[in-house]
Design a protein around this motif. Structure first.
Motif, PDB file in Angstrom:
ATOM      1  N   CYS A 202       0.846  -1.193   0.000  1.00  0.00           N
ATOM      2  CA  CYS A 202       0.000   0.000   0.000  1.00  0.00           C
ATOM      3  C   CYS A 202       0.884   1.247   0.000  1.00  0.00           C
ATOM      4  O   CYS A 202       1.794   1.370   0.814  1.00  0.00           O
ATOM      5  CB  CYS A 202      -0.916   0.010   1.217  1.00  0.00           C
ATOM      6  SG  CYS A 202      -1.823   1.560   1.370  1.00  0.00           S
TER       7      CYS A 202
ATOM      8  N   CYS B  99      -0.298   3.206   3.675  1.00  0.00           N
ATOM      9  CA  CYS B  99      -0.038   2.666   5.018  1.00  0.00           C
ATOM     10  C   CYS B  99       1.078   1.632   5.040  1.00  0.00           C
ATOM     11  O   CYS B  99       1.496   1.199   6.112  1.00  0.00           O
ATOM     12  CB  CYS B  99      -1.310   2.085   5.621  1.00  0.00           C
ATOM     13  SG  CYS B  99      -1.848   0.538   4.884  1.00  0.00           S
TER      14      CYS B  99
ATOM     15  N   CYS C 252      -5.624  -1.153  -1.406  1.00  0.00           N
ATOM     16  CA  CYS C 252      -5.488  -1.505   0.009  1.00  0.00           C
ATOM     17  C   CYS C 252      -6.887  -1.666   0.586  1.00  0.00           C
ATOM     18  O   CYS C 252      -7.715  -0.765   0.483  1.00  0.00           O
ATOM     19  CB  CYS C 252      -4.725  -0.423   0.759  1.00  0.00           C
ATOM     20  SG  CYS C 252      -4.688  -0.672   2.545  1.00  0.00           S
TER      21      CYS C 252
ATOM     22  N   ASP D  57      -7.486   1.279   3.536  1.00  0.00           N
ATOM     23  CA  ASP D  57      -7.623   2.718   3.272  1.00  0.00           C
ATOM     24  C   ASP D  57      -7.960   3.027   1.814  1.00  0.00           C
ATOM     25  O   ASP D  57      -8.070   4.188   1.433  1.00  0.00           O
ATOM     26  CB  ASP D  57      -6.368   3.477   3.727  1.00  0.00           C
ATOM     27  CG  ASP D  57      -5.101   2.924   3.103  1.00  0.00           C
ATOM     28  OD1 ASP D  57      -5.148   2.514   1.931  1.00  0.00           O
ATOM     29  OD2 ASP D  57      -4.070   2.893   3.784  1.00  0.00           O
TER      30      ASP D  57
HETATM   31 ZN   LIG Z   1      -3.177   1.017   3.079  1.00  0.00          ZN
END
Ligand SMILES: [Zn+2]
Lengths: 400, 154
Positions: free
Chosen positions: B48, B51, B62, B65
């Motif tokens: 990701c 994150c 992801c 998020d």
């Molecule tokens: Zn993420």
């Protein structure tokens, strides 16, 4: 339309519901992306349009029609991670083809009840997985003892309905074909369209006979695709936009599963659902009060059928309005300005993109080249499905 | 007492069968993963961009998020998180040789894969055991998860 009292409809809304963003993928016969990837792509657009992130989403409604298309039992669970459903309340709803408007209705419950202030609605369909043909899956919706031994398919069931509709009102195929011409033409302005084309009535009448009177160009194509909507409470809408679109009425109803025992010429399931939605939206004369409409148009005659069910035309009058140009994008009652299922494509549940999403875009003045000519305040969208028996209706307005 | 299931064919009955089959696509991330495995014997994960969570098998997004991801190469090695020794097949017939199925934590990722263990006896399998993938010979690979024959102890 005859306004009847609906007994037993009690409604205590906690808060109003606004739509602040929508998105959809391209509709195609066959896409490489998985259903999860398609859902993600549609959601990403809707979040961007709304100006929020996935973290702002409190609850998720997923709409997807029978598992047989994707070939995955419990498809809702399979699609969860691409649908933003991880770690939050998530549910899948489906009423066959009616899902494209039923899923946003379920999103509405989430927000109107006060359970959520921000709800994501996403619809997905990947019909191309199903073989020998997506139509093959429909062989198994019939009664296994009465209907199935005759090997029915959907096309000839619709042919019976279309024939009955034409017979009762003395409608010519030419008048019905005008719907296909209009919608495929409208779809030329839709970036996601699968079968947008400038065609003529003759093209429709001379296209391949499938089950007469139904010919190839009377029918929408099977597709892959996804669509998403963001529904929020008033205090959230105020933070995000000056021009939210409000959901002012929802309705749904089912007619008997004994489809042979129905009128065939008139969609009572739509009329009942519309009555419920109009009552909530305080609409007494839909023909006058509705500015733009997105009725479900998997077949050209179905747009007409559904306009009559929605009270946008008297019984048998929809073909006349169509012939007079009333339903054109610059007409007095623009109908399927998106290009509909006939022009943009028919990924069952994901047709939310050309029904609920399109109506939102029209009322938010975000429809770009597809924006209808007249000034719009209130509109209606509708879908239909299950065993040709469910009507799902949503009324929206850009005035609260 | 449990009522025994009686033969439904003793009743007047109709036979039915759902004659459908499906052709699935592995999508954007899946295509990259399987091509890399088949052609280069390499394993792809997806990190990701926001994150840093590393998905295995890879995804284009992801899950947490909804940010985009980028592909990263990993060894494909890992360790056993959980395992079972199957002695009956899906039809409840005894298997000639027990099969060991394991959830394998893939090194350098936050993801796991379910696969068979091989070149090890059931009594010698332990949780935490380091394992590495054994692939089919190149000319037999088809770009499928079964291109990995099994994981064996390192
Ligand atoms: Zn993420």
């Amino acid at each position: 339309m005859e306004v009847e009292k609906i007994s037993g409809l009690k409604f205590h809304k906690k808060q109003d519901v606004a739509i602040v963003g929508a998105g959809m993928t391209t509709f195609k016969r066959r896409l490489n992306e998985t259903g999860r990837e398609l859902s993600y792509l549609a959601i990403k657009q809707a979040l961007e349009e709304a100006g929020i992130t996935i973290d702002d989403i409190e609850m998720v409604v997923m709409g997807s029609a029978p598992d047989t298309f994707d070939g995955l039992h419990m498809k809702g669970e399979y699609l969860l991670d691409g649908s933003g459903g991880s770690d939050r309340p998530y549910m899948r709803v489906f009423v066959g083809g009616g899902t494209g408007v039923f899923a946003p209705i379920a999103g509405y419950w989430h927000v109107a009840s006060g359970l959520a202030d921000v709800c994501l609605v996403v619809c997905e369909e990947k019909m191309s997985s199903s073989h020998p043909h997506p139509q093959s899956a429909f062989k198994y919706i019939w009664d296994p003892i009465l209907d199935r031994p005759l090997s029915p398919n959907l096309i000839w069931i619709f042919a019976l309905e279309m024939r009955r509709y034409m017979h009762v009102h003395n409608i010519k195929h030419e008048d019905i074909a005008l719907v296909s011409v209009k919608n495929k033409g409208n779809a030329l302005d839709h970036p996601c369209a699968q079968v947008a084309e400038k065609i003529t009535v003759e093209d429709v009448l001379n296209s391949e006979p499938m089950a007469l009177p139904v010919r190839r160009l009377d029918v929408s194509p099977p597709s892959d695709g996804a669509a998403a909507l963001i529904m929020v409470a008033p205090h959230i809408a105020r933070q995000l936009t000056d021009n939210p679109v409000w959901v002012t009425g929802v309705g749904w109803a089912l007619d008997t599963t004994w489809w042979t025992n129905r009128d065939l010429y008139f969609p009572r399931y739509v009329a009942e659902a519309a009555k419920m939605a109009y009552r909530q939206a305080h609409i007494n004369d839909p023909r006058k009060e509705i500015d733009v409409a997105e009725p479900y148009d998997p077949f050209d005659y179905k747009e007409l059928h559904h306009m009559e069910g929605l009270g946008l035309a008297k019984k048998g009058e929809a073909p006349i309005l169509t012939r007079e140009g009333v339903t054109q994008r610059d007409g007095d009652l623009p109908t399927c300005p998106s290009g509909g299922l006939l022009g943009v494509g028919n990924p069952i549940a994901a047709t939310m993109g050309v029904k609920a999403c399109e109506l939102y875009w029209q009322l938010a003045y975000r429809a770009g080249k597809r924006q209808v000519a007249k000034e719009v305040t209130t509109g209606v969208c509708q879908a239909w499905g299950d065993l040709m028996q469910v009507g799902t209706v949503m009324v929206m307005s850009n005035k609260r | 007492m449990i009522e025994k299931i009686v033969n439904p064919k003793e009743l007047r009955h109709w036979d039915g069968r759902i004659e459908l089959y499906w052709i699935y696509t592995s999508g954007k991330a899946g295509d990259e993963f399987f091509k890399k495995l088949m052609n280069e014997e390499k394993f792809l994960a997806a990190k990701c961009k926001k994150c840093g969570k590393v998905y295995f098998p890879p995804r284009i997004y992801c899950e947490k998020d909804f940010s985009e991801t980028e592909f990263v190469e990993v060894s494909g090695e890992g360790c056993v998180r959980a395992f079972t020794v199957a002695r009956l097949d899906a039809y409840e017939k005894p298997l000639e040789k027990p099969e060991i199925y394991a959830v394998i934590d893939i090194d350098g990722t936050d993801g796991c894969l379910i696969h068979l263990l091989g070149e090890v006896e059931p009594e010698n399998v332990e949780i935490g055991m380091k394992v590495k993938p054994v692939l089919k010979p190149k000319n037999e690979r088809e770009g499928k998860i079964t291109d990995i024959l099994y994981f064996k102890p390192l």
